[in-house]
Design a protein around this motif. Structure first.
Motif, PDB file in Angstrom:
ATOM      1  N   VAL A 229      -1.968  -8.071  -5.759  1.00  0.00           N
ATOM      2  CA  VAL A 229      -1.813  -7.021  -4.768  1.00  0.00           C
ATOM      3  C   VAL A 229      -1.193  -7.654  -3.524  1.00  0.00           C
ATOM      4  O   VAL A 229      -1.715  -8.623  -2.982  1.00  0.00           O
ATOM      5  CB  VAL A 229      -3.176  -6.386  -4.405  1.00  0.00           C
ATOM      6  CG1 VAL A 229      -2.999  -5.345  -3.320  1.00  0.00           C
ATOM      7  CG2 VAL A 229      -3.827  -5.783  -5.632  1.00  0.00           C
TER       8      VAL A 229
ATOM      9  N   GLY B  53       0.543  -6.779   0.276  1.00  0.00           N
ATOM     10  CA  GLY B  53       0.740  -5.798   1.335  1.00  0.00           C
ATOM     11  C   GLY B  53       2.031  -6.081   2.078  1.00  0.00           C
ATOM     12  O   GLY B  53       2.312  -7.229   2.440  1.00  0.00           O
TER      13      GLY B  53
ATOM     14  N   LEU C 252       1.581  -5.658  -7.561  1.00  0.00           N
ATOM     15  CA  LEU C 252       1.480  -4.342  -6.923  1.00  0.00           C
ATOM     16  C   LEU C 252       1.725  -4.539  -5.439  1.00  0.00           C
ATOM     17  O   LEU C 252       1.018  -5.301  -4.784  1.00  0.00           O
ATOM     18  CB  LEU C 252       0.085  -3.748  -7.144  1.00  0.00           C
ATOM     19  CG  LEU C 252      -0.230  -2.482  -6.353  1.00  0.00           C
ATOM     20  CD1 LEU C 252       0.677  -1.341  -6.775  1.00  0.00           C
ATOM     21  CD2 LEU C 252      -1.688  -2.107  -6.536  1.00  0.00           C
ATOM     22  N   THR C 253       2.752  -3.880  -4.926  1.00  0.00           N
ATOM     23  CA  THR C 253       3.069  -3.965  -3.507  1.00  0.00           C
ATOM     24  C   THR C 253       2.644  -2.672  -2.825  1.00  0.00           C
ATOM     25  O   THR C 253       3.058  -1.586  -3.220  1.00  0.00           O
ATOM     26  CB  THR C 253       4.581  -4.193  -3.293  1.00  0.00           C
ATOM     27  OG1 THR C 253       4.966  -5.351  -4.022  1.00  0.00           O
ATOM     28  CG2 THR C 253       4.907  -4.394  -1.835  1.00  0.00           C
ATOM     29  N   VAL C 254       1.807  -2.815  -1.822  1.00  0.00           N
ATOM     30  CA  VAL C 254       1.335  -1.664  -1.046  1.00  0.00           C
ATOM     31  C   VAL C 254       2.224  -1.593   0.196  1.00  0.00           C
ATOM     32  O   VAL C 254       2.129  -2.458   1.076  1.00  0.00           O
ATOM     33  CB  VAL C 254      -0.153  -1.828  -0.666  1.00  0.00           C
ATOM     34  CG1 VAL C 254      -0.634  -0.627   0.122  1.00  0.00           C
ATOM     35  CG2 VAL C 254      -0.999  -2.042  -1.908  1.00  0.00           C
TER      36      VAL C 254
ATOM     37  N   THR D 289       2.332   0.036   2.964  1.00  0.00           N
ATOM     38  CA  THR D 289       1.736   0.029   4.305  1.00  0.00           C
ATOM     39  C   THR D 289       0.553  -0.925   4.393  1.00  0.00           C
ATOM     40  O   THR D 289      -0.148  -0.947   5.396  1.00  0.00           O
ATOM     41  CB  THR D 289       1.260   1.444   4.688  1.00  0.00           C
ATOM     42  OG1 THR D 289       0.292   1.863   3.721  1.00  0.00           O
ATOM     43  CG2 THR D 289       2.412   2.416   4.726  1.00  0.00           C
ATOM     44  N   GLY D 290       0.338  -1.715   3.350  1.00  0.00           N
ATOM     45  CA  GLY D 290      -0.847  -2.561   3.276  1.00  0.00           C
ATOM     46  C   GLY D 290      -0.732  -3.865   4.040  1.00  0.00           C
ATOM     47  O   GLY D 290       0.350  -4.414   4.215  1.00  0.00           O
TER      48      GLY D 290
ATOM     49  N   GLY E 216      -5.527  -4.980   1.675  1.00  0.00           N
ATOM     50  CA  GLY E 216      -5.116  -3.786   0.933  1.00  0.00           C
ATOM     51  C   GLY E 216      -6.222  -3.121   0.138  1.00  0.00           C
ATOM     52  O   GLY E 216      -6.370  -1.899   0.169  1.00  0.00           O
TER      53      GLY E 216
ATOM     54  N   LEU F 236      -6.930   0.852   0.849  1.00  0.00           N
ATOM     55  CA  LEU F 236      -6.660   1.871  -0.172  1.00  0.00           C
ATOM     56  C   LEU F 236      -7.474   1.583  -1.433  1.00  0.00           C
ATOM     57  O   LEU F 236      -6.921   1.304  -2.499  1.00  0.00           O
ATOM     58  CB  LEU F 236      -5.166   1.889  -0.513  1.00  0.00           C
ATOM     59  CG  LEU F 236      -4.214   2.244   0.620  1.00  0.00           C
ATOM     60  CD1 LEU F 236      -2.786   1.901   0.275  1.00  0.00           C
ATOM     61  CD2 LEU F 236      -4.345   3.725   0.931  1.00  0.00           C
TER      62      LEU F 236
ATOM     63  N   PHE G 288      -6.699   3.664  -4.787  1.00  0.00           N
ATOM     64  CA  PHE G 288      -5.384   3.333  -5.331  1.00  0.00           C
ATOM     65  C   PHE G 288      -5.418   1.978  -6.040  1.00  0.00           C
ATOM     66  O   PHE G 288      -4.966   1.844  -7.173  1.00  0.00           O
ATOM     67  CB  PHE G 288      -4.349   3.321  -4.200  1.00  0.00           C
ATOM     68  CG  PHE G 288      -2.984   2.906  -4.638  1.00  0.00           C
ATOM     69  CD1 PHE G 288      -2.225   3.699  -5.477  1.00  0.00           C
ATOM     70  CD2 PHE G 288      -2.443   1.697  -4.204  1.00  0.00           C
ATOM     71  CE1 PHE G 288      -0.952   3.303  -5.880  1.00  0.00           C
ATOM     72  CE2 PHE G 288      -1.181   1.300  -4.598  1.00  0.00           C
ATOM     73  CZ  PHE G 288      -0.435   2.106  -5.440  1.00  0.00           C
ATOM     74  N   ILE G 289      -5.989   0.985  -5.390  1.00  0.00           N
ATOM     75  CA  ILE G 289      -6.063  -0.362  -5.957  1.00  0.00           C
ATOM     76  C   ILE G 289      -6.935  -0.350  -7.210  1.00  0.00           C
ATOM     77  O   ILE G 289      -6.588  -0.943  -8.238  1.00  0.00           O
ATOM     78  CB  ILE G 289      -6.616  -1.380  -4.927  1.00  0.00           C
ATOM     79  CG1 ILE G 289      -5.779  -1.386  -3.646  1.00  0.00           C
ATOM     80  CG2 ILE G 289      -6.739  -2.760  -5.532  1.00  0.00           C
ATOM     81  CD1 ILE G 289      -4.358  -1.848  -3.794  1.00  0.00           C
TER      82      ILE G 289
ATOM     83  N   ARG H 180      -5.054   1.109 -10.138  1.00  0.00           N
ATOM     84  CA  ARG H 180      -4.008   0.198 -10.621  1.00  0.00           C
ATOM     85  C   ARG H 180      -4.594  -0.979 -11.398  1.00  0.00           C
ATOM     86  O   ARG H 180      -4.070  -1.383 -12.421  1.00  0.00           O
ATOM     87  CB  ARG H 180      -3.153  -0.301  -9.443  1.00  0.00           C
ATOM     88  CG  ARG H 180      -1.979  -1.135  -9.861  1.00  0.00           C
ATOM     89  CD  ARG H 180      -1.074  -0.328 -10.806  1.00  0.00           C
ATOM     90  NE  ARG H 180      -0.049  -1.169 -11.362  1.00  0.00           N
ATOM     91  CZ  ARG H 180      -0.131  -1.812 -12.523  1.00  0.00           C
ATOM     92  NH1 ARG H 180      -1.212  -1.701 -13.266  1.00  0.00           N
ATOM     93  NH2 ARG H 180       0.862  -2.551 -12.951  1.00  0.00           N
TER      94      ARG H 180
END
Length: 93
Positions: free
Chosen positions: A1, A3, A27-29, A31-32, A36, A40, A43-44, A47
């Motif tokens: 993950v 951000g 996984l790129t967030v 706005t994270g 992250g 979120l 969401f995380i 995923r």
């Protein structure tokens, strides 16, 4: 993950880590930040759940689940057995 706004582990470092781990997903967030999963969590969580489910499906298709041909000691004939069973017998010798 990763951000997008992470200043502790910038995206280029996350990308290098991802490229160095076989079978990894990144996984790129957008706005994270560095936290992250706290920003979120739903969401995380979803995923990560998808990643695990996908990996289990891939593991079920591994060649060691397939059948292999092994030669029987008793009759000298070839028999088809599950690969896992064939491996167990070869290790016990």
């Amino acid at each position: 993950v990763a951000g997008d706004k992470d200043r502790f582990t910038p995206y280029p470092i996350c990308l290098k880590l991802h490229q160095g781990i076989p079978g990894a997903d990144l996984l790129t967030v957008p706005t994270g930040s560095h936290i992250g999963p706290l920003e979120l969590p739903e969401f995380i969580h979803l995923r990560i759940e998808k990643f695990i489910t996908d990996k289990i499906k891939v593991a079920d298709k591994r060649p060691d689940k397939a059948s292999v041909e092994v030669q029987s000691k008793d009759k000298g004939k070839n028999q088809t057995k599950p690969a896992a069973q064939a491996k167990k017998k070869s290790k016990s010798r």
